[in-house]
Design an enzyme around this catalytic site. Structure first.
Site, short mmCIF file in Angstrom:
data_model
loop_
_atom_site.label_atom_id
_atom_site.label_comp_id
_atom_site.label_asym_id
_atom_site.label_seq_id
_atom_site.Cartn_x
_atom_site.Cartn_y
_atom_site.Cartn_z
CE1 TYR A 140 -3.47 -2.53 0.08
CE2 TYR A 140 -3.83 -2.09 2.40
CZ TYR A 140 -4.18 -2.75 1.24
OH TYR A 140 -5.23 -3.63 1.25
CB ALA A 144 1.73 -8.02 -4.18
CE LYS A 145 -6.07 -7.08 1.45
NZ LYS A 145 -6.12 -5.66 1.87
CB ILE A 146 -2.17 -4.05 -5.22
CG1 ILE A 146 -2.82 -4.86 -6.35
CG2 ILE A 146 -0.72 -4.45 -5.01
CD1 ILE A 146 -2.26 -4.59 -7.73
#
Length: 262
Positions: free
Chosen positions: A146, A176-178
């Site tokens: 983030y 990856a969390k975007i």
């Protein structure tokens, strides 16, 4: 090297992570319309759905509730977090060790890194230690990538989101969390920037069924490998219905229209 596809948090190369770290990150406001969800067991029950590959929670929730669901839910333990009461430059306190996560049965660990914050360097160093400890325990690492802080004017600008996935790749994350960068084309560039690392979209604030599923469809078409979602599932009156539809869009490649019709 860890093979993320062998992890229980992955199904057929994809993931649907149900997140409930909101109590720390956002406070009680996210539960105003669904006060029954203040009881974490209600969301753990939702996480037993076949579409859900892991549930992401903070240490205290894992300690108190996961033992009752360990046979039916895979645990993604969030290693850091901060409240909205904090008014300084974006940062996130490390509140758990990998060894402790492994001891309570975690299947993976998660870590937020705010690229662009004045604390980015310290957070990257914290991530390094967690990443190396996780490798020693054969646990995948999911980065909440983030970009936020004084160095970031627009945290959903396409080139900023692509930079976020690249940071996650360069530092060794497995997933990856975007945030969604606004279009399928921009999402595809973010996925390309991540190399072979898996990219999942953050679910964000609650929207209509069709709007939400259409975005998920675009994300999957762009090459992403799933979703990490909280409010767009457990804030709904019927979480099972939206999870049924998400299962069709994410794992079966159906359109949003077809998934909703079924």
């Amino acid at each position: 090297m860890l093979n993320i596809d062998d992890s229980p948090i992955v199904r057929d190369g994809k993931s649907l992570i149900l997140a409930m770290d909101h109590g720390l990150e956002h406070g009680p406001v996210d539960f105003t319309e669904v006060p029954e969800k203040l009881d974490p067991s209600t969301v753990f029950e939702t996480a037993t759905h076949d579409a859900v590959t892991a549930m992401a929670v903070q240490k205290g929730i894992a300690e108190g509730y996961y033992p009752s669901y360990e046979d039916d839910v895979n645990l993604l333990l969030k290693m850091n977090g901060t409240s909205t009461l904090w008014m300084g430059e974006y940062d996130s306190a490390v509140n758990c060790s990998v060894e402790y996560a492994a001891d309570i049965g975690a299947d993976a660990v998660g870590f937020t890194l705010y690229g662009g914050s004045n604390h980015e360097v310290e957070m990257a160093e914290e991530f390094r230690e967690i990443h190396e400890d996780a490798r020693a325990h054969d646990l995948p690492v999911v980065m909440w990538a983030y970009p936020r802080g004084q160095g970031v004017k627009n945290d959903t600008k396409p080139d900023v989101i692509s930079y976020a996935t690249r940071i996650a790749l360069e530092l060794g994350a497995d997933v990856a969390k975007i945030k969604y960068p606004g279009s399928k084309e921009a999402m595809a560039h973010a996925v390309d920037s991540a190399g072979d690392m898996k990219v999942v979209m953050s679910g964000g604030s609650k929207t209509s069924d069709y709007e939400f599923l259409s975005t998920v469809e675009a994300v999957m078409d762009a090459g992403a490998k799933g979703l990490a979602v909280g409010r767009n599932v457990w804030q709904r009156e019927d979480p099972t219905r939206i999870l049924d539809a998400l299962e069709k869009v994410i794992y079966e490649g159906e359109t949003a229209d077809a998934a909703l019709e079924e």
